[in-house]
Design an enzyme around this catalytic site. Structure first.
Site, PDB file in Angstrom:
ATOM      1  CG  ASP A   1      -5.885  -2.752   9.703  1.00  9.44           C
ATOM      2  OD1 ASP A   1      -7.228  -2.999  10.177  1.00  9.44           O
ATOM      3  OD2 ASP A   1      -5.054  -2.469   9.994  1.00  9.44           O
TER       4      ASP A   1
ATOM      5  CD  GLU B   1      -2.535  -1.338   2.707  1.00 11.85           C
ATOM      6  OE1 GLU B   1      -3.603  -1.882   2.891  1.00 11.85           O
ATOM      7  OE2 GLU B   1      -1.832  -1.023   3.790  1.00 11.85           O
TER       8      GLU B   1
END
Length: 357
Positions: free
Chosen positions: A239, A68
């Site tokens: 997450d 990410e």
């Protein structure tokens, strides 16, 4: 904001904080003081929430994990973090999460800090958890269940001690070796540490329930019947899409607080709920726009997924320590030709210099 002066002040050089320097910085400041300091920076930045660019992180998913990018800017300074999450890594002797981050001057686009963020992410995540608990946990809460005793667990516990006055932590992990590791690391830190053999045992008497597990799946770490009234749940594992830790029924009984709803609805516990399910943005609690805990029987849930502003705050904190500590390398990162329009000429001259050596 303090701007770090570097010597030499060559435009090519950017301060780089290595893992070794980050560890030295933690020891120089003290881990509890560092956690408290980062939490203060996060709180200050959350109080100016409207100034920041906000976007869900850019994620590249694979069967093994996720990579990410997490960008933001307050209009003067830009920051981003590169971070991965690969649960299988520990079986191969690797970290589940690694990261690095950068701050840059918006006016010129020039980087002003490059830093490791594997350690710093653990610190900022723990600081955020404790900052939230300070506002949402029951008054006088001093016992936490720490379910999931991996790389984050000690940081989480010490942040709760430093910021919320935690006195007792009750540890559980499906891997007893992880619990033994965590208990050994927390020995001598001024806490009562209780190692437990089931999650049910761990939550006995705890007013704060922290879940921090990493498997990339929808799991039920806390079932509905395990959660009584009047507790604060700190759900920090997971997450990513398809990864949760809490039974859905718990969410329906809780008042849910999040960092940034567009990101949390994709990655957090609330991906189990309809998109219009009511949640509260935590920055509004800090700013006094909305109430946090309103009753002794209320269940508050921080559906934590981590947000770029927290990383920005942590990097800002580190940058502000560099001038007095000198804990950085001057990294030759940026090309700096004598004539900004003659990059090729700089390259040609470097060939001549190489031939002279």
């Amino acid at each position: 904001m303090t701007h770090t002066s570097l010597s030499p002040s060559d435009k090519a050089l950017v301060p780089f904080v290595s893992v070794d320097h980050m560890m030295q910085l933690v020891h120089r400041i003290g881990i509890e003081q560092m956690l408290t300091g980062i939490a203060a920076y996060i709180e200050a930045d959350f109080l100016r929430w409207d100034l920041f660019d906000k976007t869900p992180r850019v994620a590249s998913h694979s069967a093994e994990g996720v990579i990410e990018l997490m960008p933001t800017s307050d209009g003067e300074v830009y920051g981003f973090k590169y971070v991965n999450g690969h649960p299988k890594n520990t079986k191969e002797g690797l970290q589940t999460v690694t990261a690095f981050g950068l701050l840059a001057d918006v006016a010129t686009g020039y980087p002003v800090l490059l830093s490791e963020m594997t350690l710093l992410t653990a610190l900022r995540t723990a600081a955020t958890s404790a900052l939230v608990a300070k506002h949402l946990a029951p008054k006088g809460a001093d016992t936490m269940a720490m379910i999931g005793n991996g790389a984050q667990s000690e940081f989480q516990t010490l942040a709760m001690k430093a910021i919320c006055g935690l006195k007792t932590v009750r540890l559980y992990d499906k891997d007893p070796a992880a619990t033994a590791k965590c208990a050994a690391n927390l020995a001598g830190q001024g806490l009562t540490v209780v190692s437990c053999t089931t999650p049910e045992e761990a939550i006995q008497g705890a007013q704060i329930l922290t879940t921090c597990t990493a498997d990339k799946q929808c799991a039920t770490i806390l079932s509905d019947n395990m959660v009584g009234s009047g507790v604060h749940i700190n759900a920090i594992g997971g997450d990513c899409p398809g990864k949760t830790e809490l039974a859905e029924a718990i969410l329906h009984r809780s008042d849910i607080f999040v960092e940034y709803p567009p990101q949390t609805r994709i990655e957090g516990e609330i991906q189990q709920l309809p998109d219009d399910h009511e949640v509260t943005e935590f920055w509004k609690v800090i700013s006094g726009k909305v109430a946090g805990r309103t009753s002794e029987t209320q269940i508050t849930l921080f559906d934590s997924v981590g947000f770029a502003i927290e990383d920005f705050s942590a990097l800002r904190f580190v940058r502000d320590q560099l001038e007095t500590t000198g804990l950085f390398h001057a990294l030759d990162l940026l090309a700096d030709p004598d004539n900004p329009r003659d990059l090729f000429g700089m390259l040609l001259r470097s060939s001549a210099n190489s031939n002279n050596h």
